[in-house]
Design an enzyme around this catalytic site. Structure first.
Site, short mmCIF file in Angstrom:
data_model
loop_
_atom_site.label_atom_id
_atom_site.label_comp_id
_atom_site.label_asym_id
_atom_site.label_seq_id
_atom_site.Cartn_x
_atom_site.Cartn_y
_atom_site.Cartn_z
N GLY A 1 51.05 41.77 50.14
CA GLY A 1 51.52 41.98 48.76
C GLY A 1 52.86 42.29 49.14
N SER B 1 50.49 37.80 52.26
CA SER B 1 51.63 37.08 51.80
C SER B 1 51.75 35.67 52.28
CB SER B 1 52.86 37.79 52.37
OG SER B 1 53.23 39.07 51.75
N GLY C 1 46.09 36.29 48.20
CA GLY C 1 46.19 37.20 47.22
C GLY C 1 47.33 36.66 46.22
N GLY C 2 48.49 37.00 46.07
CA GLY C 2 49.35 36.74 45.21
C GLY C 2 49.44 34.86 44.94
N GLU D 1 44.06 41.07 58.10
CA GLU D 1 45.01 41.35 57.11
C GLU D 1 46.11 42.51 57.43
OE1 GLU D 1 43.94 39.49 52.98
OE2 GLU D 1 42.93 41.58 53.15
N HIS E 1 38.42 45.51 52.32
CA HIS E 1 39.89 45.26 51.93
C HIS E 1 40.63 46.57 52.16
CE1 HIS E 1 43.77 43.95 49.76
NE2 HIS E 1 43.02 42.88 50.17
N GLU F 1 43.06 47.82 50.21
CA GLU F 1 43.31 48.38 49.27
C GLU F 1 41.89 49.22 48.69
OE1 GLU F 1 44.39 44.96 46.85
OE2 GLU F 1 46.42 44.98 48.24
N ASN G 1 41.84 35.95 46.42
CA ASN G 1 41.57 37.27 45.97
C ASN G 1 42.36 37.60 44.65
OD1 ASN G 1 40.96 40.08 45.48
ND2 ASN G 1 41.98 40.51 47.42
N TRP G 2 41.79 37.72 43.62
CA TRP G 2 42.62 38.03 42.38
C TRP G 2 42.81 39.34 42.25
CZ3 TRP G 2 40.41 33.90 38.48
CH2 TRP G 2 40.62 32.51 38.78
N LYS G 3 42.18 40.16 42.97
CA LYS G 3 42.43 41.63 42.50
C LYS G 3 42.08 41.91 41.23
CE LYS G 3 45.36 41.77 46.62
NZ LYS G 3 46.54 42.31 47.26
C1 PEP Z 1 45.20 40.12 49.95
O1 PEP Z 1 45.17 41.06 48.91
O2 PEP Z 1 44.18 40.16 50.69
C2 PEP Z 1 46.38 39.73 50.13
C3 PEP Z 1 46.40 38.98 51.47
O3 PEP Z 1 47.10 39.65 49.30
P1 PEP Z 1 48.82 38.84 49.59
O4 PEP Z 1 48.52 37.25 49.69
O5 PEP Z 1 49.25 38.92 47.96
O6 PEP Z 1 49.44 39.49 50.50
#
Ligand code: PEP
Length: 256
Positions: free
Chosen positions: A168, A208, A229-230, A162, A90, A92, A6-8
């Site tokens: 993040g 993470s 994500g990251g 999640e 999600h 966010e 997920n590049w956001k």
């Molecule tokens: C996400 O946004 O779904 C996520 C898991 O981000 P991160 O891996 O950066 O915690």
């Protein structure tokens, strides 16, 4: 196993295409591992028109069909752009963009009606966990988001657990925390549907997840991959997470 990135709201269009080219030059996904990337929405049509080394995902979708909905994009439009998977719910979007439970359930319906696969996100806040209501919170999100679906639709549902406090933040759920929640979700699915549906639905962990902890998380019995994500922003990092999923598949096969 499914490893989904997920590049956001990150990367320019050129950087996205460069990622796809660089990722294609790395080791192909191991047997038994699917890879998906959800880039920013404006890039989907162009990316979907190229040959990609991963499934194409969207980070969002409209809860409505076509019509006077300025700025919205429907599930059918996504399907027409080559999108295969859609992330819905999600945290966010739930926390910052008005995706309440009802909207999330509508989005799930639209995705499935368009013939796409939904990656349904659920997860508790730090306060929920501290108040020991994290299981209730997650199971309630599942109840309002997917329990209305017929069993026949469940082969196009992926659930991503999640924990919000791990997204993040660099904090990761321990393998034990991930496994106990995934087992609870699997049990809930078995009760709401049946054991076969529960067994077949991929349960992803997100929060993470990165090369340094992916092996431990993916080794959990009820963790079937990750929403990343990251660590999905860099091709080598992401490929290392994909490779960890491959090791988990191989270990499971050798234990069977
Ligand atoms: C996400 O946004 O779904 C996520 C898991 O981000 P991160 O891996 O950066 O915690």
């Amino acid at each position: 196993m499914l490893v989904a990135g997920n590049w956001k709201s990150n990367k320019s269009f050129n950087e996205s295409m460069e990622f796809a080219n660089a990722f294609a030059k790395l080791d192909a996904a191991p047997e038994g591992v699917e890879v998906m990337i959800a880039p920013p929405a404006p890039y989907l049509a162009a990316m979907g028109a190229t040959s990609l080394p991963f499934r194409l995902g969207s980070q969002n979708v409209s809860a409505t069909g076509p019509g006077a909905q300025t700025g919205e994009f429907t599930a059918d439009m996504l399907a027409g752009c080559g999108v295969q998977d859609v992330i819905v719910g999600h945290s966010e979007r739930r926390d910052g963009h008005g995706d309440d439970d009802e909207t999330v359930a509508e989005k799930v319906n639209r995705v499935l009606e368009a013939g796409l696969r939904v990656v349904f996100c659920c997860g508790e806040s730090l306060q929920d966990r501290q108040a020991d209501v994290h299981f209730d919170k997650v199971l309630r999100q599942l109840e309002s988001g997917i329990l209305h679906l017929p069993a026949a639709a469940m082969d196009r549902v992926v659930v991503a657990y999640e924990p919000i406090w791990a997204i993040g933040t660099g904090l990761t759920a321990t393998a034990e925390q991930a496994q106990e929640m995934h087992a609870a979700i699997r049990g809930w699915l078995a009760e709401g549907y049946d054991a076969e549906v529960a067994r077949a639905i991929p349960l992803l962990y997100g929060g993470s997840c990165k090369p340094a902890n992916a092996d431990e998380l993916f080794a959990c019995a009820d963790v079937d991959g990750g929403l990343i994500g990251g660590a999905s922003l860099d091709p080598e990092n992401f490929q290392a997470v994909v490779a960890a999923a491959g090791r988990a598949v191989a270990a499971e096969a050798s234990n069977a």
